[in-house]
Design a protein around this motif. Structure first.
Motif, PDB file in Angstrom:
ATOM      1  N   UNK A 251       0.855  -1.184   0.000  1.00  0.00           N
ATOM      2  CA  UNK A 251       0.000   0.000   0.000  1.00  0.00           C
ATOM      3  C   UNK A 251       0.889   1.231   0.000  1.00  0.00           C
ATOM      4  N   UNK A 252       0.246   2.390  -0.064  1.00  0.00           N
ATOM      5  CA  UNK A 252       0.992   3.647  -0.055  1.00  0.00           C
ATOM      6  C   UNK A 252       1.839   3.726   1.210  1.00  0.00           C
ATOM      7  N   UNK A 253       1.327   3.123   2.298  1.00  0.00           N
ATOM      8  CA  UNK A 253       2.052   3.175   3.574  1.00  0.00           C
ATOM      9  C   UNK A 253       3.423   2.508   3.495  1.00  0.00           C
ATOM     10  N   UNK A 254       3.605   1.523   2.616  1.00  0.00           N
ATOM     11  CA  UNK A 254       4.918   0.884   2.445  1.00  0.00           C
ATOM     12  C   UNK A 254       5.863   1.758   1.627  1.00  0.00           C
ATOM     13  N   UNK A 255       5.273   2.636   0.822  1.00  0.00           N
ATOM     14  CA  UNK A 255       6.051   3.297  -0.215  1.00  0.00           C
ATOM     15  C   UNK A 255       7.227   4.116   0.310  1.00  0.00           C
ATOM     16  N   UNK A 256       6.969   4.945   1.310  1.00  0.00           N
ATOM     17  CA  UNK A 256       8.015   5.853   1.762  1.00  0.00           C
ATOM     18  C   UNK A 256       9.248   5.105   2.270  1.00  0.00           C
ATOM     19  N   UNK A 257       9.003   4.079   3.081  1.00  0.00           N
ATOM     20  CA  UNK A 257      10.112   3.292   3.625  1.00  0.00           C
ATOM     21  C   UNK A 257      10.867   2.571   2.510  1.00  0.00           C
ATOM     22  N   UNK A 258      10.121   1.934   1.613  1.00  0.00           N
ATOM     23  CA  UNK A 258      10.761   1.182   0.531  1.00  0.00           C
ATOM     24  C   UNK A 258      11.550   2.106  -0.403  1.00  0.00           C
ATOM     25  N   UNK A 259      10.993   3.289  -0.629  1.00  0.00           N
ATOM     26  CA  UNK A 259      11.638   4.273  -1.502  1.00  0.00           C
ATOM     27  C   UNK A 259      12.961   4.745  -0.894  1.00  0.00           C
ATOM     28  N   UNK A 260      12.928   5.035   0.405  1.00  0.00           N
ATOM     29  CA  UNK A 260      14.153   5.452   1.115  1.00  0.00           C
ATOM     30  C   UNK A 260      15.221   4.376   1.048  1.00  0.00           C
ATOM     31  N   UNK A 261      14.787   3.139   1.328  1.00  0.00           N
ATOM     32  CA  UNK A 261      15.725   2.012   1.322  1.00  0.00           C
ATOM     33  C   UNK A 261      16.320   1.812  -0.064  1.00  0.00           C
ATOM     34  N   UNK A 262      15.459   1.899  -1.078  1.00  0.00           N
ATOM     35  CA  UNK A 262      15.912   1.685  -2.455  1.00  0.00           C
ATOM     36  C   UNK A 262      16.954   2.741  -2.838  1.00  0.00           C
ATOM     37  N   UNK A 263      16.694   3.997  -2.467  1.00  0.00           N
ATOM     38  CA  UNK A 263      17.630   5.061  -2.834  1.00  0.00           C
ATOM     39  C   UNK A 263      18.932   4.961  -2.052  1.00  0.00           C
ATOM     40  N   UNK A 264      18.835   4.570  -0.779  1.00  0.00           N
ATOM     41  CA  UNK A 264      20.046   4.393   0.023  1.00  0.00           C
ATOM     42  C   UNK A 264      20.870   3.231  -0.521  1.00  0.00           C
ATOM     43  N   UNK A 265      20.189   2.143  -0.862  1.00  0.00           N
ATOM     44  CA  UNK A 265      20.914   0.990  -1.402  1.00  0.00           C
ATOM     45  C   UNK A 265      21.552   1.321  -2.753  1.00  0.00           C
ATOM     46  N   UNK A 266      20.872   2.158  -3.527  1.00  0.00           N
ATOM     47  CA  UNK A 266      21.448   2.560  -4.820  1.00  0.00           C
ATOM     48  C   UNK A 266      22.706   3.406  -4.609  1.00  0.00           C
ATOM     49  N   UNK A 267      22.630   4.245  -3.569  1.00  0.00           N
ATOM     50  CA  UNK A 267      23.785   5.086  -3.236  1.00  0.00           C
ATOM     51  C   UNK A 267      24.984   4.200  -2.859  1.00  0.00           C
ATOM     52  N   UNK A 268      24.694   3.116  -2.127  1.00  0.00           N
ATOM     53  CA  UNK A 268      25.756   2.201  -1.702  1.00  0.00           C
ATOM     54  C   UNK A 268      26.253   1.322  -2.855  1.00  0.00           C
ATOM     55  N   UNK A 269      25.347   0.963  -3.748  1.00  0.00           N
ATOM     56  CA  UNK A 269      25.698   0.049  -4.842  1.00  0.00           C
ATOM     57  C   UNK A 269      24.829   0.366  -6.052  1.00  0.00           C
ATOM     58  N   UNK A 270      25.371   1.185  -6.922  1.00  0.00           N
ATOM     59  CA  UNK A 270      24.594   1.683  -8.061  1.00  0.00           C
ATOM     60  C   UNK A 270      24.211   0.583  -9.051  1.00  0.00           C
ATOM     61  N   UNK A 271      24.968  -0.525  -9.018  1.00  0.00           N
ATOM     62  CA  UNK A 271      24.725  -1.602  -9.982  1.00  0.00           C
ATOM     63  C   UNK A 271      23.658  -2.599  -9.507  1.00  0.00           C
ATOM     64  N   UNK A 272      23.146  -2.397  -8.306  1.00  0.00           N
ATOM     65  CA  UNK A 272      22.120  -3.312  -7.799  1.00  0.00           C
ATOM     66  C   UNK A 272      20.783  -2.578  -7.735  1.00  0.00           C
ATOM     67  N   UNK A 273      19.826  -3.086  -8.506  1.00  0.00           N
ATOM     68  CA  UNK A 273      18.559  -2.375  -8.678  1.00  0.00           C
ATOM     69  C   UNK A 273      17.465  -2.954  -7.791  1.00  0.00           C
ATOM     70  N   UNK A 274      16.711  -2.073  -7.149  1.00  0.00           N
ATOM     71  CA  UNK A 274      15.565  -2.539  -6.351  1.00  0.00           C
ATOM     72  C   UNK A 274      14.347  -2.663  -7.252  1.00  0.00           C
ATOM     73  N   UNK A 275      13.665  -3.791  -7.131  1.00  0.00           N
ATOM     74  CA  UNK A 275      12.458  -4.040  -7.921  1.00  0.00           C
ATOM     75  C   UNK A 275      11.300  -4.222  -6.946  1.00  0.00           C
TER      76      UNK A 275
END
Ligand code: ADP
Length: 160
Positions: free
Chosen positions: A91-115
């Motif tokens: 739901x929308x309630x998951x979005x903010x947390x997942x979005x933050x995590x995805x962007x932080x993980x991208x910052x740590x490893x640009x070659x690993x994509x969150x789906x």
């Protein structure tokens, strides 16, 4: 082989998680479901128990592997040879947390994509906390979790 990892607490695994895993195996050649050993949450089940319940619940799935990790998700993804991280979005309630995590993980490893994958609508309200709470008061959780999980929950909350 295109591999992805699906990290989470899985305390315990529910049909919502399994719905996401089924969708991921349609898209990728191997899905590694990986149990977080050291989340900030206190867990009802040990890592070993959570891994065992996943193994039993996902027996027929040939391209699904189960393991556990301790530390950074992106490092575990790299070690596993995964190109991406699967997460579920209910739901929308998951979005903010997942979005933050995805962007932080991208910052740590640009070659690993969150789906992010959406489960069937029937699972959008389902989470492990609700299942644990219901089971604690002997509510029927059989339509939300695989039989092995139902048994383990009954054992945990057996009246002494
Ligand atoms: P975490 O502590 O990492 O959030 P969870 O086991 O609660 O661990 O969830 C792992 C992933 O599975 C998360 O991306 C979560 O949003 C997703 N998920 C949990 N329950 C469901 C569900 N019912 N349907 C779809 N995705 C789910």
């Amino acid at each position: 082989m295109v591999k992805v990892i699906y990290p989470g607490t899985f305390d315990p695994v529910t049909y919502g998680h399994i719905d996401i895993i089924k969708r991921a195996v349609e898209l990728f050649e191997e899905v590694i479901v990986t149990v977080a050993k050291n989340p900030s949450k206190t867990c009802l089940f040990t890592v070993e128990e959570r891994v065992e319940m996943l193994r039993e619940s996902l027996k027929g799935f040939e391209r699904v592997k189960i393991d556990w990790f301790d530390g950074l998700v992106v490092e575990h993804a790299r070690r596993s040879g995964a190109v991406g991280i699967i997460r579920g979005l209910r739901a929308v309630s998951d979005f903010e947390y997942e979005f933050q995590m995805a962007l932080m993980n991208r910052k740590l490893a640009d070659d690993i994509t969150t789906i992010l994958l959406m489960p069937h609508a029937r699972y959008t309200y389902l989470n492990s906390t609700i299942v644990r709470n219901l089971a604690q008061f002997h509510g029927n959780v059989s339509e939300f979790v695989p039989p092995i999980v139902n048994e383990k929950l009954k054992e945990k909350f057996k009246t002494k």
